[in-house]
Design an enzyme around this catalytic site. Sequence first.
Site, PDB file in Angstrom:
ATOM      1  N   ASP A  79      -1.925 -84.492 -39.174  1.00 47.82           N
ATOM      2  CA  ASP A  79      -0.896 -84.808 -40.162  1.00 47.82           C
ATOM      3  C   ASP A  79      -1.221 -86.036 -41.009  1.00 47.82           C
ATOM      4  OD1 ASP A  79      -0.594 -86.457 -37.962  1.00 47.82           O
ATOM      5  OD2 ASP A  79       1.569 -86.155 -37.751  1.00 47.82           O
ATOM      6  N   SER A 104      -4.508 -93.569 -36.750  1.00 48.83           N
ATOM      7  CA  SER A 104      -3.281 -92.830 -37.053  1.00 48.83           C
ATOM      8  C   SER A 104      -2.059 -93.422 -36.358  1.00 48.83           C
ATOM      9  CB  SER A 104      -3.436 -91.363 -36.645  1.00 48.83           C
ATOM     10  OG  SER A 104      -4.468 -90.741 -37.368  1.00 48.83           O
ATOM     11  N   HIS A 151      41.882 -91.243  -8.332  1.00 47.73           N
ATOM     12  CA  HIS A 151      41.638 -89.902  -7.790  1.00 47.73           C
ATOM     13  C   HIS A 151      42.511 -88.857  -8.487  1.00 47.73           C
ATOM     14  CE1 HIS A 151      39.380 -91.721  -4.424  1.00 47.73           C
ATOM     15  NE2 HIS A 151      40.329 -92.634  -4.435  1.00 47.73           N
ATOM     16  N   SER A 272      43.405 -70.867 -30.707  1.00 48.99           N
ATOM     17  CA  SER A 272      42.859 -69.729 -29.967  1.00 48.99           C
ATOM     18  C   SER A 272      42.922 -68.497 -30.842  1.00 48.99           C
ATOM     19  CB  SER A 272      43.664 -69.504 -28.675  1.00 48.99           C
ATOM     20  OG  SER A 272      43.379 -68.236 -28.097  1.00 48.99           O
ATOM     21  N   SER A 273      41.905 -67.660 -30.716  1.00 50.58           N
ATOM     22  CA  SER A 273      41.924 -66.405 -31.465  1.00 50.58           C
ATOM     23  C   SER A 273      42.901 -65.411 -30.854  1.00 50.58           C
ATOM     24  CB  SER A 273      40.513 -65.800 -31.489  1.00 50.58           C
ATOM     25  OG  SER A 273      40.098 -65.459 -30.175  1.00 50.58           O
TER      26      SER A 273
END
Length: 445
Positions: A79, A104, A151, A272-273
């Site tokens: 590159d 490089s 908890h 929701s669908s």
Amino acid sequence: MIPRYSRPEMVAIWSAETRFGIWFEIEAHATTKLAELAVVPAADAQRIWDVMNARKAQFGDYHFDVARIDEIERTTKHDVIAFLTHLSEIVGPEARFVHQGMTSSDVLDTTLSVQLARAADLMLADIDALLAALKRRAHEHKDTITIGRSHGIHAEPTTFGVKLAEAYAEFTRARTRLVAARAEIATAAISGAIGSFANIDPSVEAYVAEQLGLVVEPVSTQVIPRDRHAMFFATLGVIASSVERVAVEIRHLQRTEVLEAEEFFAPGQKGSSAMPHKRNPVLTENLTGLARLVRGMVTPALENVALWHERDISHSSVERMIGPDATITLDFALARLTSVIDKLVVYPQNMRRNLDLLGGLHNSQRVLLALTQAGYSREDSYAAVQRNAMKVWQMDGDRAGAFAINLKADPEITLSDSQIDAMFDDAYHLKHVDTIFGRVFGETP
């Protein structure tokens, strides 16, 4: 990273155009210094800048042809060489003086340092915005009483403002860590093959570092040591975990049975669908997932530390992916969390309702301590309080005032009714909120 979880300013840091622009500046600054050292002709070094600055004035950037560089790389399989070849096509014969004595990794590693430092700057701005939102909402709910849970079970009261102050303190620490990680990553290495400076003077490295806002790497091999990068990505992982901690708290508080706070639900939004009634914590669930991604990039960064001898490139493929992905993801997550906090809907009445669910059991420690002060052993005090508390747990229906009623009816408890009543003042639990806020926000109680 996919556009869905990306913001343009952070994405731009990792674009090919930005990367090649930084590559050019590293090479050109090094050539400028080499001219000063009489290694290359000064006129030719200046010609390189003149040509490229003219392109920048015309196009707004150095205007490298990314497709052309990719085309050359398909042949060279390298590159940086492909980039240098394309640069010579633009500049002409003077480009032969670019990359004198360099390797490089000098270009690649120093560029990565610049990109990570710029990414850190954006994330620091993100954290500042989040801190501002947390501070505003914390003060808004400084005295909004709510039950604390350990908890997942009712413990003792706190305020919702204190919860937000905890997050503010956590992200203040996150900011400090990111500032340190930015400083650690912002180094330049222009030291040539194996880092020995055999073919390039150390003053070139110092000059390039200064021009790019970096510091010199004290000792490099052919690469910048990867412990620096490991710490940077580990810091991002910790910050992502803090994002998730706040997100999980909000998700729990939004549960139907709790509903003490919830994400803003915009007009026209659908949950929701299948079920039109749903209002789901989709943003904070998304943040939990994004945090997992960022943390998942920490281990590869840690494994990059151990390279062979003065270098190999086992780290390279990793960093080409985790550099953009981790920073883009965390940038997006921080901005999303800020929006969630800023618009968070809080329900103080539900907090009060939940606080009262167990008929005053959250005052059990006060009763325990009062009994020990009255001469009971700790063991006897605990047994008496627990015995009456368990009766409340086992009740059906309304438990209002049940704990105090049980205590007053217990013949083994000799505290007066007025003494017991005094232990059910919830303001007792909040008497040091000002002290906590003073510690977090630097305010005098």
